[in-house]
Design an enzyme around this catalytic site. Structure first.
Site, PDB file in Angstrom:
ATOM      1  N   SER A   1       0.880  -1.174   0.000  1.00  0.00           N
ATOM      2  CA  SER A   1       0.000   0.000   0.000  1.00  0.00           C
ATOM      3  C   SER A   1       0.914   1.219   0.000  1.00  0.00           C
ATOM      4  O   SER A   1       2.111   1.107   0.310  1.00  0.00           O
ATOM      5  CB  SER A   1      -0.844  -0.027   1.282  1.00  0.00           C
ATOM      6  OG  SER A   1      -1.438   1.230   1.522  1.00  0.00           O
TER       7      SER A   1
ATOM      8  N   TYR B   1      -1.990  -1.629  10.454  1.00  0.00           N
ATOM      9  CA  TYR B   1      -1.993  -1.719   8.977  1.00  0.00           C
ATOM     10  C   TYR B   1      -0.682  -1.164   8.425  1.00  0.00           C
ATOM     11  O   TYR B   1      -0.015  -1.800   7.592  1.00  0.00           O
ATOM     12  CB  TYR B   1      -3.187  -0.933   8.439  1.00  0.00           C
ATOM     13  CG  TYR B   1      -3.444  -1.076   6.958  1.00  0.00           C
ATOM     14  CD1 TYR B   1      -4.144  -2.162   6.446  1.00  0.00           C
ATOM     15  CD2 TYR B   1      -3.016  -0.102   6.052  1.00  0.00           C
ATOM     16  CE1 TYR B   1      -4.412  -2.284   5.086  1.00  0.00           C
ATOM     17  CE2 TYR B   1      -3.275  -0.215   4.698  1.00  0.00           C
ATOM     18  CZ  TYR B   1      -3.971  -1.302   4.214  1.00  0.00           C
ATOM     19  OH  TYR B   1      -4.226  -1.412   2.865  1.00  0.00           O
TER      20      TYR B   1
HETATM   21  P1  NAD Z   1     -11.634  -6.269  -0.245  1.00  0.00           P
HETATM   22  O1  NAD Z   1     -12.255  -6.207   1.102  1.00  0.00           O
HETATM   23  O2  NAD Z   1     -12.434  -5.900  -1.444  1.00  0.00           O
HETATM   24  O3  NAD Z   1     -11.040  -7.719  -0.506  1.00  0.00           O
HETATM   25  C1  NAD Z   1     -10.267  -8.398   0.452  1.00  0.00           C
HETATM   26  C2  NAD Z   1     -10.506  -9.890   0.300  1.00  0.00           C
HETATM   27  O4  NAD Z   1      -9.625 -10.554   1.227  1.00  0.00           O
HETATM   28  C3  NAD Z   1     -11.941 -10.316   0.636  1.00  0.00           C
HETATM   29  O5  NAD Z   1     -12.460 -11.116  -0.400  1.00  0.00           O
HETATM   30  C4  NAD Z   1     -11.785 -11.089   1.934  1.00  0.00           C
HETATM   31  O6  NAD Z   1     -12.721 -12.139   2.084  1.00  0.00           O
HETATM   32  C5  NAD Z   1     -10.367 -11.617   1.811  1.00  0.00           C
HETATM   33  N1  NAD Z   1      -9.797 -11.968   3.106  1.00  0.00           N
HETATM   34  C6  NAD Z   1      -9.817 -11.244   4.257  1.00  0.00           C
HETATM   35  N2  NAD Z   1      -9.225 -11.924   5.237  1.00  0.00           N
HETATM   36  C7  NAD Z   1      -8.812 -13.097   4.717  1.00  0.00           C
HETATM   37  C8  NAD Z   1      -8.146 -14.234   5.246  1.00  0.00           C
HETATM   38  N3  NAD Z   1      -7.789 -14.288   6.525  1.00  0.00           N
HETATM   39  N4  NAD Z   1      -7.879 -15.271   4.421  1.00  0.00           N
HETATM   40  C9  NAD Z   1      -8.249 -15.216   3.119  1.00  0.00           C
HETATM   41  N5  NAD Z   1      -8.884 -14.175   2.555  1.00  0.00           N
HETATM   42  C10 NAD Z   1      -9.162 -13.142   3.352  1.00  0.00           C
HETATM   43  O7  NAD Z   1     -10.340  -5.359  -0.114  1.00  0.00           O
HETATM   44  P2  NAD Z   1      -9.313  -4.774  -1.194  1.00  0.00           P
HETATM   45  O8  NAD Z   1      -9.398  -3.302  -1.094  1.00  0.00           O
HETATM   46  O9  NAD Z   1      -9.452  -5.419  -2.503  1.00  0.00           O
HETATM   47  O10 NAD Z   1      -7.940  -5.189  -0.500  1.00  0.00           O
HETATM   48  C11 NAD Z   1      -7.055  -6.146  -1.044  1.00  0.00           C
HETATM   49  C12 NAD Z   1      -5.650  -5.810  -0.598  1.00  0.00           C
HETATM   50  O11 NAD Z   1      -5.298  -4.536  -1.122  1.00  0.00           O
HETATM   51  C13 NAD Z   1      -5.464  -5.722   0.914  1.00  0.00           C
HETATM   52  O12 NAD Z   1      -4.226  -6.307   1.267  1.00  0.00           O
HETATM   53  C14 NAD Z   1      -5.441  -4.231   1.159  1.00  0.00           C
HETATM   54  O13 NAD Z   1      -4.723  -3.902   2.310  1.00  0.00           O
HETATM   55  C15 NAD Z   1      -4.746  -3.764  -0.089  1.00  0.00           C
HETATM   56  N6  NAD Z   1      -4.921  -2.347  -0.414  1.00  0.00           N
HETATM   57  C16 NAD Z   1      -6.165  -1.852  -0.636  1.00  0.00           C
HETATM   58  C17 NAD Z   1      -6.294  -0.506  -0.950  1.00  0.00           C
HETATM   59  C18 NAD Z   1      -7.632   0.116  -1.214  1.00  0.00           C
HETATM   60  O14 NAD Z   1      -7.694   1.340  -1.244  1.00  0.00           O
HETATM   61  N7  NAD Z   1      -8.691  -0.642  -1.407  1.00  0.00           N
HETATM   62  C19 NAD Z   1      -5.158   0.309  -1.041  1.00  0.00           C
HETATM   63  C20 NAD Z   1      -3.913  -0.244  -0.807  1.00  0.00           C
HETATM   64  C21 NAD Z   1      -3.805  -1.579  -0.495  1.00  0.00           C
END
Ligand code: NAD
Length: 262
Positions: free
Chosen positions: A144, A157
């Site tokens: 991130s 985080y």
């Molecule tokens: P999201 O909530 O849409 O998807 C996350 C997925 O991870 C979900 O399907 C959930 O069921 C799964 N998950 C959660 N805990 C789990 C576990 N213990 N085992 C297996 N699966 C699990 O979120 P997203 O925004 O797509 O996030 C995905 C990644 O991107 C994360 O690591 C997040 O930190 C990172 N990220 C997101 C953003 C943003 O702005 N959305 C920015 C930077 C980084």
């Protein structure tokens, strides 16, 4: 143009939703067989079926990335079904926002377990296959901007996302001789359930409106006030996965509309 991931097998965690799903979709379009690894079998299957309905190849596996036995078993099953593992995207993650003094130890440990234990366990399980296959591999961690930068209310985080950079560098050094690369994608804010959930939470904690959270907290430092898109992040994930040599390893790439510049 030839498909960039033809013949490859990709194991993507958190691929039933958001960023992971977008990466899995693009990888499948580029010819990879994709393993959708997520908490619930039903949601993983739905994402896999979505890919199959568009002509791709995918399977859903239920796995909690913090559980050693589940990770090992699901990677074995995937490798058996699809003939190995070439790409790991360690992407599963959650967010909990509150001031550092309000975090319980349990919340802190849960955040670190999903981000860091999950990255370690999936790396360990997949890299063994990459080494045994002798055809290299690509490991990609979803970091991130918070791998580089801090924000209020995000102590575990930010800590975990910084930690992924260290893990990627070690894996890059160890994997180099066998052609296994490791890199980190560092997205800015992307509209997924993870972000939608925290907009009202941040508004409450900071005592400002949801519009102000978006404008003055999330997008304030971007060059154009825009969210990063799923497609933006998936393209970077494809670039890392398809890169042909060890020249690109141990790196992180920020894709954030200029929020963070390195
Ligand atoms: P999201 O909530 O849409 O998807 C996350 C997925 O991870 C979900 O399907 C959930 O069921 C799964 N998950 C959660 N805990 C789990 C576990 N213990 N085992 C297996 N699966 C699990 O979120 P997203 O925004 O797509 O996030 C995905 C990644 O991107 C994360 O690591 C997040 O930190 C990172 N990220 C997101 C953003 C943003 O702005 N959305 C920015 C930077 C980084």
């Amino acid at each position: 143009m030839a498909q960039q991931l033809a013949g490859k097998v990709a194991y993507v965690t958190g691929a039933a939703s958001g960023i992971g799903k977008a990466i899995a979709d693009l990888y499948a379009q580029e010819g990879a067989k994709v393993v959708i690894a997520d908490l619930k079998q039903e949601a993983a299957n739905a994402a896999a079926q979505d890919i199959e309905s568009k002509g791709g190849t995918a399977m859903g596996v239920a796995v909690d990335v913090t559980q050693e036995a589940q990770v090992d078993a699901s990677v074995e099953a995937a490798a058996r079904a699809f003939g190995g593992i070439d790409i790991l995207v360690s992407n599963a993650g959650i967010q909990i926002v509150k001031p550092v003094q309000d975090f319980s130890l349990g919340e802190w440990q849960k955040m670190l377990a999903i981000q860091l234990d999950g990255a370690f366990l999936t790396t360990r399980a997949c890299i063994k296959h990459m080494y045994a296959q002798g055809r290299g591999g690509s490991i990609i961690y979803t970091g991130s901007v918070h791998s580089k930068e801090a924000s209020r209310l995000k102590a575990p985080y930010v800590t975990a996302k910084h930690g992924l950079e260290g893990l990627a560098k070690v894996v890059a050094k160890e994997g180099g001789p066998q052609g296994v690369r490791a890199n980190v994608i560092c997205p800015g804010y992307v509209r997924t359930p993870l972000v939608d959930k925290q907009i009202p939470e941040q508004a409450r904690e900071l005592g400002i409106s949801e519009e102000e959270v978006i404008k003055n907290v999330m997008l304030k430092e971007t060059v154009d006030g825009e969210f990063t898109t799923l497609d933006d992040v998936a393209r970077v994930a494809l670039f890392f996965a398809a890169f042909p040599t060890n020249a690109l390893t141990g790196q992180s790439m920020v894709v954030s509309h200029g929020w963070f510049m390195q």
